[in-house]
Write a protein that holds these residues in place. Structure first.
Motif, short mmCIF file in Angstrom:
data_model
loop_
_atom_site.label_atom_id
_atom_site.label_comp_id
_atom_site.label_asym_id
_atom_site.label_seq_id
_atom_site.Cartn_x
_atom_site.Cartn_y
_atom_site.Cartn_z
N GLY A 45 38.88 128.51 112.35
CA GLY A 45 37.62 128.92 111.76
C GLY A 45 37.35 128.27 110.41
N ILE A 46 36.12 128.51 109.90
CA ILE A 46 35.69 127.94 108.62
C ILE A 46 36.59 128.41 107.47
N THR A 47 36.93 129.70 107.46
CA THR A 47 37.74 130.23 106.37
C THR A 47 39.09 129.55 106.27
N GLU A 48 39.75 129.38 107.40
CA GLU A 48 41.06 128.73 107.40
C GLU A 48 40.94 127.26 107.03
N LEU A 49 39.92 126.58 107.52
CA LEU A 49 39.70 125.18 107.14
C LEU A 49 39.46 125.06 105.64
N SER A 50 38.67 125.98 105.09
CA SER A 50 38.40 125.98 103.66
C SER A 50 39.69 126.15 102.86
N ARG A 51 40.55 127.04 103.33
CA ARG A 51 41.81 127.28 102.63
C ARG A 51 42.72 126.06 102.70
N GLN A 52 42.82 125.47 103.88
CA GLN A 52 43.70 124.31 104.04
C GLN A 52 43.23 123.08 103.27
N LEU A 53 41.92 122.87 103.24
CA LEU A 53 41.38 121.65 102.65
C LEU A 53 41.03 121.79 101.17
N GLY A 54 41.01 123.04 100.68
CA GLY A 54 40.66 123.25 99.29
C GLY A 54 39.20 122.98 99.00
N LEU A 55 38.34 123.24 99.98
CA LEU A 55 36.91 123.02 99.84
C LEU A 55 36.16 124.35 99.99
N ALA A 56 35.00 124.42 99.38
CA ALA A 56 34.17 125.62 99.51
C ALA A 56 33.74 125.81 100.95
N LYS A 57 33.58 127.08 101.34
CA LYS A 57 33.18 127.37 102.72
C LYS A 57 31.86 126.70 103.09
N GLY A 58 30.93 126.67 102.13
CA GLY A 58 29.64 126.04 102.41
C GLY A 58 29.78 124.56 102.73
N SER A 59 30.66 123.89 101.98
CA SER A 59 30.89 122.46 102.22
C SER A 59 31.52 122.24 103.58
N VAL A 60 32.53 123.07 103.90
CA VAL A 60 33.20 122.95 105.18
C VAL A 60 32.22 123.23 106.32
N SER A 61 31.37 124.24 106.12
CA SER A 61 30.39 124.59 107.16
C SER A 61 29.45 123.43 107.44
N ARG A 62 28.99 122.74 106.42
CA ARG A 62 28.09 121.60 106.62
C ARG A 62 28.81 120.45 107.32
N LEU A 63 30.05 120.20 106.94
CA LEU A 63 30.82 119.14 107.59
C LEU A 63 31.03 119.46 109.06
N VAL A 64 31.41 120.70 109.34
CA VAL A 64 31.68 121.11 110.71
C VAL A 64 30.41 121.07 111.55
N THR A 65 29.29 121.50 111.00
CA THR A 65 28.02 121.47 111.73
C THR A 65 27.66 120.04 112.14
N THR A 66 27.89 119.09 111.23
CA THR A 66 27.62 117.68 111.53
C THR A 66 28.54 117.18 112.63
N LEU A 67 29.81 117.54 112.55
CA LEU A 67 30.79 117.09 113.56
C LEU A 67 30.50 117.69 114.93
N VAL A 68 30.01 118.92 114.95
CA VAL A 68 29.62 119.54 116.23
C VAL A 68 28.41 118.81 116.82
N LYS A 69 27.44 118.51 115.97
CA LYS A 69 26.23 117.81 116.43
C LYS A 69 26.58 116.46 117.05
N LEU A 70 27.60 115.82 116.53
CA LEU A 70 28.01 114.49 117.01
C LEU A 70 29.07 114.55 118.10
N ASN A 71 29.41 115.77 118.55
CA ASN A 71 30.39 115.98 119.63
C ASN A 71 31.84 115.70 119.24
N PHE A 72 32.11 115.62 117.93
CA PHE A 72 33.49 115.46 117.49
C PHE A 72 34.22 116.81 117.50
#
Length: 279
Positions: free
Chosen positions: A37-64
């Motif tokens: 999930g977003i929370t765990e990714l945020s913790r592992q990467l040291g990034l804000a949840k909002g930033s992770v959410s935007r990155l993940v949304t883009t990767l989902v849109k591109l089928n990654f």
């Protein structure tokens, strides 16, 4: 903690930060034991949840990445598989497979074909040799077929990581004929059997008048990168013929796999992808 610091604080001057972070997300999802999930990714990467959410949304849109609507967690998508398949294609898988296909064609007289999985979860025909018989199926290069009701698709499913299989089968299994498997539990039972026999059978499941057998072609990790198959009119496909052609196509697929570096012993053939560390 090291990963967090590297992602959040590394002052690199010659890299694109958003791309670096996006690739970091993919690496974290790949390393996870299951959907993350977003929370765990945020913790592992040291990034804000909002930033992770935007990155993940883009990767989902591109089928990654693929999002599970129930858990709201993420796993790797089919685009990564497509890129890997293209990398294998650069090794000239068609060139490696062609002599084996010609031998299989000479022995059987039936239509022989080579397929790969697309980013949309369809099987795509890369190469073919048409049957020498007057009554034969029409196989079109570049055609896209659903994985759940063709032999090459089921053969590939048997040798993919579990999370990738889940992504491919995320939607409802469409019925095409009376023999199409439409329940995921039933399909996965068939897939488990394929791991034991080494080949898959299509008993008129996509088109009533066309049946076939296929076996996965695996790379050095023993994951499927393509499938070698035989198609023939359903009128010629008896149970005995399916067994004979299935054993033959499995043998020929292993020849190609060996050339690609696969260690195709009985133990690896009979084990599931997760038991070989690929879930």
């Amino acid at each position: 903690m090291e990963q967090r610091s590297a992602m959040a604080n590394n002052p690199r001057r010659n890299t694109v930060q958003s791309l670096e972070r996006g690739l970091g997300v993919l690496e974290a999802v790949s390393a996870a034991n299951g959907p993350i999930g977003i929370t765990e990714l945020s913790r592992q990467l040291g990034l804000a949840k909002g930033s992770v959410s935007r990155l993940v949304t883009t990767l989902v849109k591109l089928n990654f990445l693929v999002r599970d609507p129930e858990t709201r967690k993420y796993q790797l998508g089919l685009k990564l598989w497509e890129l890997g398949s293209k990398s294998i294609t650069r090794l000239d898988i068609r060139g490696v497979a062609r002599p084996v296909m010609e031998e299989l064609h000479r022995v059987t007289g039936e239509t022989v074909h080579l397929t790969v999985l697309s980013s949309e979860g369809k099987m795509v025909f890369l190469d073919k040799l048409d049957s020498t018989r007057s009554i034969r199926p029409n196989v079109q290069l570049g055609a896209h077929l659903p994985v759940h009701c063709v032999a090459n698709g089921k053969a590939v499913l048997a040798f993919l990581p579990e999370n990738q299989v889940a992504a491919i089968l995320a939607n409802r299994l469409q019925r095409f004929t009376d023999t199409t498997i439409t329940k995921k539990g039933d399909l996965m039972a068939v897939v488990e059997g394929i791991r034991g026999t080494g080949y898959a059978v299509n008993a008129g499941e996509f088109r009533e008048d066309v049946s076939g057998v296929a076996a996965a072609i695996c790379d050095h990790t023993n994951y499927a990168v393509a499938a070698l198959g035989i198609s023939l009119p359903s009128s010629r496909m008896t149970e005995a013929e399916a067994r004979k052609l299935g054993i033959l196509v499995a043998e020929k697929a292993r020849e190609i796999s060996t050339t690609l570096g696969s260690q195709h012993d009985e133990a690896s053939r009979g084990s599931s992808p997760s038991s070989r560390g690929g879930a």
